[in-house]
Design an enzyme around this catalytic site. Structure first.
Site, short mmCIF file in Angstrom:
data_model
loop_
_atom_site.label_atom_id
_atom_site.label_comp_id
_atom_site.label_asym_id
_atom_site.label_seq_id
_atom_site.Cartn_x
_atom_site.Cartn_y
_atom_site.Cartn_z
N ASP A 128 0.87 -1.17 0.00
CA ASP A 128 0.00 0.00 0.00
C ASP A 128 0.91 1.23 0.00
OD1 ASP A 128 -2.32 1.62 0.26
OD2 ASP A 128 -2.03 1.68 2.43
N ASP B 146 -0.15 5.14 0.76
CA ASP B 146 -0.41 6.14 1.78
C ASP B 146 -0.53 5.52 3.17
OD1 ASP B 146 -0.75 8.75 0.26
OD2 ASP B 146 -2.08 7.42 -0.84
N ASP C 153 -1.91 -0.77 5.59
CA ASP C 153 -2.52 -0.35 6.85
C ASP C 153 -4.04 -0.44 6.84
OD1 ASP C 153 -2.79 1.92 5.02
OD2 ASP C 153 -3.45 3.06 6.78
#
Length: 332
Positions: A25, A27, A281
């Site tokens: 991922d 960001d 996240d």
């Protein structure tokens, strides 16, 4: 005789080179932006981090990203024509030499027909070429200084999130023992909390450091981000990920979702000796990894989060992958 056969099988297995495909991922995993802009990063430290400074750094990044997109990546023209990856319209590219091509005069616009898809493909090719060259060949000296100063300020404020390579062996060993305990409950698709990926970790994954031998592994870094494609490519450049993630391996799940991107990556790289691991996240990538039966490593920045340690290293990721894939193999 049986011992000879077993030894031969082990030797053959040792000779097989494994390809590890890491799906990151972007960001709040590889980079920090949203949590800087909204102050949640500072808030997680209970007053130890300056909230206003966090917001200021975030806004400076936001402005720099948009400036790069608009000035160099045709973003004002192609913002409404997001594609999941840069080669998505490659079939419309006739290979025309773009050295003297006048993008301002080609009248790229709606309708989104084959002619305009060709013009979009030209722009995508030009963006890919600029990405490969790097920002040092694109920006002027003033902007390079602005960029370098912002990167350094961000890295200092976030305690080395962008570049940190520090590892605390004893803490990581304790963390790994807890991982093993958890993986007795989770088999394929296991989710493991950990902390702070970095540019150094992606370098290790690509075999650009000596942290772990790559004699038995080859590796690919991919990024699957929920952001639109062009700003995501700009982020890769500005956050200095372009030397560890090729532009061909950046995927936008904006319209199609992360599961579809994961499927494309599997189709692209799948083979008998290929292993996948997703790192992020968010809930979406965790769920997608579970559906794909891939291990998932969950990234957290809150100082009070479970298993909060200074860093994540490649050998630890490989142990997690070994445990999950071995468990899957044993289950048939």
């Amino acid at each position: 005789m049986d011992g000879v056969v077993a030894a031969s099988a082990d030797a053959t297995r040792d000779e097989i080179k494994i390809m590890n495909v890491y799906i990151w991922d972007m960001d709040e995993t590889l980079i920090l932006l949203k949590s800087l802009l909204d102050g949640s990063y500072a808030g997680a430290f209970d007053g130890l981090k300056d909230h206003d400074k966090s917001v200021d750094i975030g806004k400076r990044w936001e402005n720099l990203i948009l400036e790069l997109c608009d000035e160099h990546f045709f973003y004002e023209e192609i913002e409404n024509y997001n594609e999941p990856f840069l080669s998505a319209v490659k079939e419309y590219d006739d290979g025309k030499d773009l050295t003297t091509y006048d993008f301002e005069a080609d009248c790229f616009s709606s309708p989104y027909d084959d002619l305009n898809k060709r013009k979009l493909a030209y722009r995508h090719r030009a963006i890919g070429e600029k990405y490969t060259k790097g920002l040092e060949k694109i920006l002027d000296h003033h902007m390079i200084k602005v960029w370098n100063d912002l990167y350094s300020a961000t890295d200092k404020y976030t305690d080395g999130w962008l570049s940190s390579a520090l590892m605390w062996h004893n803490q990581m060993l304790m963390w790994y023992n807890r991982v093993l305990m958890r993986l007795k409950l989770y088999k394929v698709g296991a989710s493991v909390p950990c902390m702070r990926p970095s540019h150094k970790l992606l370098e290790e994954a690509m075999g650009k450091s000596t942290a772990e031998s790559t004699a038995k592994h080859s590796s690919i870094n991919c990024i699957v981000t929920s952001g639109s494609l062009i700003p995501s490519l700009a982020k890769c450049l500005l956050y200095r990920l372009d030397d560890v993630v090729a532009f061909e391996n950046v995927y936008s799940s904006w319209e199609v979702g992360k599961l579809q991107c994961f499927k494309w990556i599997k189709e692209r790289y799948d083979g008998p000796n290929v292993r996948f691991c997703a790192i992020g996240d968010g809930h979406e990538e965790c769920t997608a990894a579970q559906i794909m039966k891939w291990p998932f490593v969950k990234i957290e920045f809150h100082p009070d989060a479970p298993h909060r340690f200074p860093g994540l290293n490649l050998p630890t990721i490989h142990r997690i992958m070994d445990t999950v894939y071995d468990s899957s193999s044993n289950d048939g």
